[in-house]
Write a protein that holds these residues in place. Structure first.
Motif, mmCIF file in Angstrom:
data_model
loop_
_atom_site.group_PDB
_atom_site.id
_atom_site.type_symbol
_atom_site.label_atom_id
_atom_site.label_comp_id
_atom_site.label_asym_id
_atom_site.label_seq_id
_atom_site.Cartn_x
_atom_site.Cartn_y
_atom_site.Cartn_z
ATOM 1 N N ALA A 87 -15.145 -13.958 -7.973
ATOM 2 C CA ALA A 87 -13.685 -14.025 -8.128
ATOM 3 C C ALA A 87 -12.992 -12.782 -7.581
ATOM 4 C CB ALA A 87 -13.319 -14.216 -9.600
ATOM 5 N N GLN A 88 -13.733 -11.679 -7.390
ATOM 6 C CA GLN A 88 -13.148 -10.451 -6.859
ATOM 7 C C GLN A 88 -13.266 -10.367 -5.346
ATOM 8 O OE1 GLN A 88 -11.529 -8.315 -8.708
ATOM 9 N NE2 GLN A 88 -12.052 -9.142 -10.710
ATOM 10 N N TYR A 89 -14.024 -11.274 -4.750
ATOM 11 C CA TYR A 89 -14.324 -11.189 -3.331
ATOM 12 C C TYR A 89 -13.046 -11.265 -2.483
ATOM 13 C CZ TYR A 89 -16.376 -12.242 1.234
ATOM 14 O OH TYR A 89 -16.735 -12.209 2.556
ATOM 15 N N GLY A 90 -12.789 -10.210 -1.733
ATOM 16 C CA GLY A 90 -11.662 -10.195 -0.807
ATOM 17 C C GLY A 90 -10.296 -10.028 -1.432
ATOM 18 N N ALA A 91 -10.220 -9.858 -2.757
ATOM 19 C CA ALA A 91 -8.917 -9.823 -3.424
ATOM 20 C C ALA A 91 -8.071 -8.642 -2.967
ATOM 21 C CB ALA A 91 -9.109 -9.789 -4.942
ATOM 22 N N LEU A 92 -8.648 -7.452 -2.952
ATOM 23 C CA LEU A 92 -7.889 -6.267 -2.552
ATOM 24 C C LEU A 92 -7.674 -6.230 -1.050
ATOM 25 C CD1 LEU A 92 -6.820 -4.167 -4.619
ATOM 26 C CD2 LEU A 92 -8.625 -5.628 -5.501
ATOM 27 N N ALA A 93 -8.624 -6.774 -0.301
ATOM 28 C CA ALA A 93 -8.446 -6.863 1.150
ATOM 29 C C ALA A 93 -7.269 -7.777 1.483
ATOM 30 C CB ALA A 93 -9.726 -7.377 1.803
ATOM 31 N N ALA A 94 -7.115 -8.859 0.729
ATOM 32 C CA ALA A 94 -5.997 -9.781 0.954
ATOM 33 C C ALA A 94 -4.663 -9.083 0.731
ATOM 34 C CB ALA A 94 -6.132 -10.992 0.045
ATOM 35 N N ARG A 95 -4.594 -8.253 -0.298
ATOM 36 C CA ARG A 95 -3.361 -7.508 -0.560
ATOM 37 C C ARG A 95 -3.065 -6.528 0.575
ATOM 38 N NH1 ARG A 95 -0.979 -6.872 -5.416
ATOM 39 N NH2 ARG A 95 -0.721 -4.639 -4.980
ATOM 40 N N LEU A 96 -4.088 -5.821 1.019
ATOM 41 C CA LEU A 96 -3.872 -4.846 2.083
ATOM 42 C C LEU A 96 -3.423 -5.536 3.374
ATOM 43 C CD1 LEU A 96 -3.959 -1.852 2.761
ATOM 44 C CD2 LEU A 96 -6.331 -2.150 3.502
ATOM 45 N N ALA A 97 -3.980 -6.707 3.660
ATOM 46 C CA ALA A 97 -3.601 -7.442 4.861
ATOM 47 C C ALA A 97 -2.112 -7.765 4.864
ATOM 48 C CB ALA A 97 -4.418 -8.726 4.979
ATOM 49 N N MET A 98 -1.546 -8.023 3.690
ATOM 50 C CA MET A 98 -0.123 -8.339 3.608
ATOM 51 C C MET A 98 0.748 -7.097 3.816
ATOM 52 S SD MET A 98 0.106 -11.539 3.334
ATOM 53 C CE MET A 98 1.860 -11.636 2.988
ATOM 54 N N ARG A 99 0.157 -5.915 3.682
ATOM 55 C CA ARG A 99 0.924 -4.686 3.829
ATOM 56 C C ARG A 99 0.841 -4.113 5.241
ATOM 57 N NH1 ARG A 99 0.377 -5.324 -1.340
ATOM 58 N NH2 ARG A 99 1.451 -4.053 -2.878
ATOM 59 N N LEU A 100 -0.180 -4.493 5.961
ATOM 60 C CA LEU A 100 -0.380 -3.958 7.307
ATOM 61 C C LEU A 100 0.355 -4.793 8.346
ATOM 62 C CD1 LEU A 100 -4.189 -3.155 7.123
ATOM 63 C CD2 LEU A 100 -2.323 -1.502 7.127
ATOM 64 N N ALA A 101 0.836 -4.123 9.382
ATOM 65 C CA ALA A 101 1.508 -4.800 10.495
ATOM 66 C C ALA A 101 2.596 -5.748 9.993
ATOM 67 C CB ALA A 101 0.487 -5.552 11.353
ATOM 68 N N ALA A 102 3.367 -5.266 9.027
ATOM 69 C CA ALA A 102 4.481 -6.054 8.463
ATOM 70 C C ALA A 102 4.025 -7.428 8.010
ATOM 71 C CB ALA A 102 5.601 -6.186 9.493
ATOM 72 N N GLY A 103 2.806 -7.467 7.436
ATOM 73 C CA GLY A 103 2.283 -8.727 6.921
ATOM 74 C C GLY A 103 1.698 -9.629 7.977
ATOM 75 N N GLU A 104 1.629 -9.168 9.230
ATOM 76 C CA GLU A 104 1.124 -10.001 10.320
ATOM 77 C C GLU A 104 -0.336 -9.736 10.631
ATOM 78 O OE1 GLU A 104 2.818 -12.472 11.764
ATOM 79 O OE2 GLU A 104 4.429 -12.033 10.350
ATOM 80 N N ALA A 105 -0.986 -8.877 9.863
ATOM 81 C CA ALA A 105 -2.397 -8.596 10.115
ATOM 82 C C ALA A 105 -3.235 -9.854 9.886
ATOM 83 C CB ALA A 105 -2.888 -7.470 9.205
ATOM 84 N N ILE A 106 -4.266 -10.004 10.689
ATOM 85 C CA ILE A 106 -5.189 -11.137 10.546
ATOM 86 C C ILE A 106 -6.197 -10.822 9.456
ATOM 87 C CG2 ILE A 106 -7.017 -12.448 11.701
ATOM 88 C CD1 ILE A 106 -5.523 -11.961 14.328
ATOM 89 N N PHE A 107 -6.435 -11.775 8.591
ATOM 90 C CA PHE A 107 -7.462 -11.642 7.556
ATOM 91 C C PHE A 107 -8.669 -12.449 8.016
ATOM 92 C CE2 PHE A 107 -9.737 -13.014 3.797
ATOM 93 C CZ PHE A 107 -9.738 -11.895 2.968
ATOM 94 N N ALA A 108 -9.808 -11.789 8.160
ATOM 95 C CA ALA A 108 -11.028 -12.463 8.609
ATOM 96 C C ALA A 108 -12.157 -12.131 7.651
ATOM 97 C CB ALA A 108 -11.389 -12.034 10.029
ATOM 98 N N HIS A 109 -13.060 -13.083 7.451
ATOM 99 C CA HIS A 109 -14.155 -12.822 6.512
ATOM 100 C C HIS A 109 -15.478 -13.326 7.070
ATOM 101 C CE1 HIS A 109 -14.152 -17.055 4.863
ATOM 102 N NE2 HIS A 109 -12.935 -16.995 5.376
#
Length: 412
Positions: free
Chosen positions: A13-35
Motif C-alpha cells: 500500500a506504500q508502493y510509489g505513494a511519495l513518488a506520486a506526490r513528488l511527480a505532481m510537484r515537479l515540472a508544474a505537475g507535468e512530470a511523467i510517473f513511470a514504474h
C-alpha cells in the motif's frame, strides 16, 4: 531528467505513494510517473498486485495514490531502458522499492543506462518517522512531507493536523462500519477501500468508526457476535479465496439482521452466493474459484480461451444499468463504465431463485451475459457491484454507491 525515489517500506500500500506526490510537484505537475515491474510475496500479501489500470493491467496496489492524484491515471510497468528513453525528453519520476529488486543494483543499472543516453538523474530517499513521511534529495534537502489520515489518505504534513481533524469530526454524526477484512489487508495491502470510505464519510459529514473484521474469523457460529453493533457492513474485493466463507457468513447475517451491506467485486459474489443458499435452502452452493468442487456453482468462468485458460475481464468495462433499478437512481446519470478484475460470473440459472427472495440483477455487461450488479428492494440496503467502484472514488468526489449505502445506514 530522471528522479529516482527510493522507499524501503515493505507494505504494498506504500508502493510509489511519495513518488506520486513528488511527480505532481515537479515540472508544474507535468512530470511523467513511470514504474518498474514489482514482485511482492503474495503468500504474505495476496492483494499486493490488485490495482487495476484503466487499460487492464494489474499493478502494485499502492499505485492507487498516483491514480487519485492524476486524472490520466497510472499506466503499466516499464523496464529501465524504456524509462531512461522517456527521460531524454521529459522529467520522469520513478519509485524504487525492494519489490523492484536490490536497490544498489537498480541504482547501478539506471546510472549506466542514463550515462549512455546523456540523461541526468537525481536520487531521493523516503524517510519515515511516526505518522509522517519525508522525501529528502541527495543533498539532504526536504522536497516533500506528508502524513496519512485514519483512512490512509495522504496529505501535506501539518503540525496541528491531528487536532484539526479531532475538532472537525467531534461534531459529526457517528456510524459503526464493519469492514470485512483484516487491518493488514486494508491498510498494508490494498488501500483503495478505506480511502473510498473516507471520501464518502467526508461528503456526508459522518464520523465513521471503521472496525476491521477478518473474514477468516467468521462463520455461522461467530458472525452474530463479531458483527454485533455494526450499523453498516462492507464486503470488499480481494484475491485471497480463504476470505469467501467468512464473507458469505457476513452477507447472510446482514440479510437476516437487515443491516445495510454493500459488496465490491468478490464481496458482490459472496452476497449472491449467500442469498442463493437462502433461496434454494442448501449449503452446497459455492463459487468455483473458491470451491472448485461445489455441488451447485454460483460463480463460473466467464469462458475459456482456445488454450483452456480463463478469460480475464480487466480494465474499464461498459455496464448497462437497468433503468428501473435502485442502482440507476443512486448513480443518477453517472457514467456507467467501471474498472473490473474478474474471471468468474454469476451462474445464470441462479437468477430466478435469487429473484424469488427479492434479489435482482441491477446491471449487466454489454453482452448481457455477466451480472454486473445486484440489489434487493425490500432490504434497507443490499447491493453490490462486480467491478471496483472504490477505484473511481476521489476526495470531493466519492462513488455514489458508497454514498447511497452510508445514507441508508444513517437513516436505518
Amino acid at each position: 531528467m530522471l528522479h529516482l525515489i527510493e522507499d524501503a517500506a515493505s507494505e504494498p500500500a506504500q508502493y510509489g505513494a511519495l513518488a506520486a506526490r513528488l511527480a505532481m510537484r515537479l515540472a508544474a505537475g507535468e512530470a511523467i510517473f513511470a514504474h518498474l515491474p514489482a514482485r511482492f510475496d503474495t503468500a504474505r500479501f495476496p492483494d499486493a498486485m490488485q490495482h487495476v489500470c484503466t487499460e487492464g493491467a494489474l499493478v502494485a496496489s499502492g499505485l492507487l495514490w498516483r491514480d487519485r492524484a492524476c486524472p490520466g491515471g497510472v499506466q503499466g510497468e516499464l523496464d529501465i531502458d524504456e524509462i531512461v528513453m522517456r527521460a531524454r525528453h521529459a522529467e520522469v519520476v520513478v519509485p524504487m522499492h525492494p519489490a523492484n529488486g536490490e536497490p544498489a543494483a537498480l541504482r547501478e543499472a539506471f546510472a549506466s543506462r542514463a550515462e549512455r543516453e546523456g540523461v541526468t538523474s537525481t536520487r531521493y530517499v523516503v524517510e519515515r518517522a511516526s505518522s509522517v513521511a519525508r522525501v529528502i534529495d541527495e543533498h539532504r534537502v526536504l522536497r516533500d512531507a506528508a502524513t496519512q489520515d485514519r483512512f490512509g489518505r495522504w496529505s501535506d504534513a501539518v503540525v496541528d493536523a491531528v487536532a484539526d481533524v479531532d475538532l472537525e469530526t467531534s461534531s459529526r454524526a457517528s456510524l459503526v462500519v464493519a469492514l470485512i477484512g483484516s487491518e493488514s489487508e486494508q491498510r498494508a495491502q490494498y488501500p483503495a477501500t478505506l480511502a473510498a470510505l473516507g471520501d464518502a464519510a467526508d461528503a456526508l459529514a459522518l464520523d465513521l468508526d471503521v472496525r476491521c473484521v477478518a473474514a477468516q474469523s467468521l462463520d455461522a457460529s461467530t458472525v452474530a457476535a463479531q458483527l454485533h453493533g455494526a450499523q453498516a457492513i462492507l464486503l470488499p474485493g480481494g484475491a485471497d479465496m480463504s476470505r469467501v466463507a467468512g464473507q458469505i457468513a457476513a452477507a447472510q447475517y446482514a440479510w437476516s439482521a437487515r443491516v445495510p451491506v454493500v459488496g465490491l467485486c468478490l464481496g458482490m459474489q459472496s452476497m449472491a452466493t449467500a442469498l442463493a443458499r437462502v433461496a434454494l435452502e442448501r449449503d452446497d452452493i459455492g463459487m468455483l474459484e473458491a470451491q472448485p468442487h461445489a455441488r451447485v456453482p454460483s460463480f463460473v468462468p466467464i469462458r475459456e480461451t482456445h488454450d483452456g485458460s480463463l478469460v480475464h475481464r480487466a480494465g474499464v468495462q461498459a455496464v448497462s444499468i437497468s433503468h428501473d433499478s435502485r442502482l440507476a437512481h443512486w448513480l443518477d446519470g453517472m457514467r456507467a463504465p467501471i474498472r473490473c478484475n474478474h474471471r468468474y460470473r454469476l451462474e445464470t440459472s441462479l437468477e430466478a431463485p435469487l429473484a424469488r427472495v427479492g434479489v435482482t440483477i441491477a446491471a449487466r455487461d454489454a453482452s448481457g451475459e455477466i451480472a454486473d450488479a445486484i440489489e434487493a428492494r425490500d432490504h434497507p440496503f443490499f447491493a453490490g457491484m462486480q467491478g471496483h467502484p472504490e477505484l473511481s472514488s476521489r476526495e470531493g468526489a466519492p462513488h455514489p454507491l458508497l454514498i447511497a449505502w452510508l445514507q441508508a445506514a444513517r437513516g436505518h
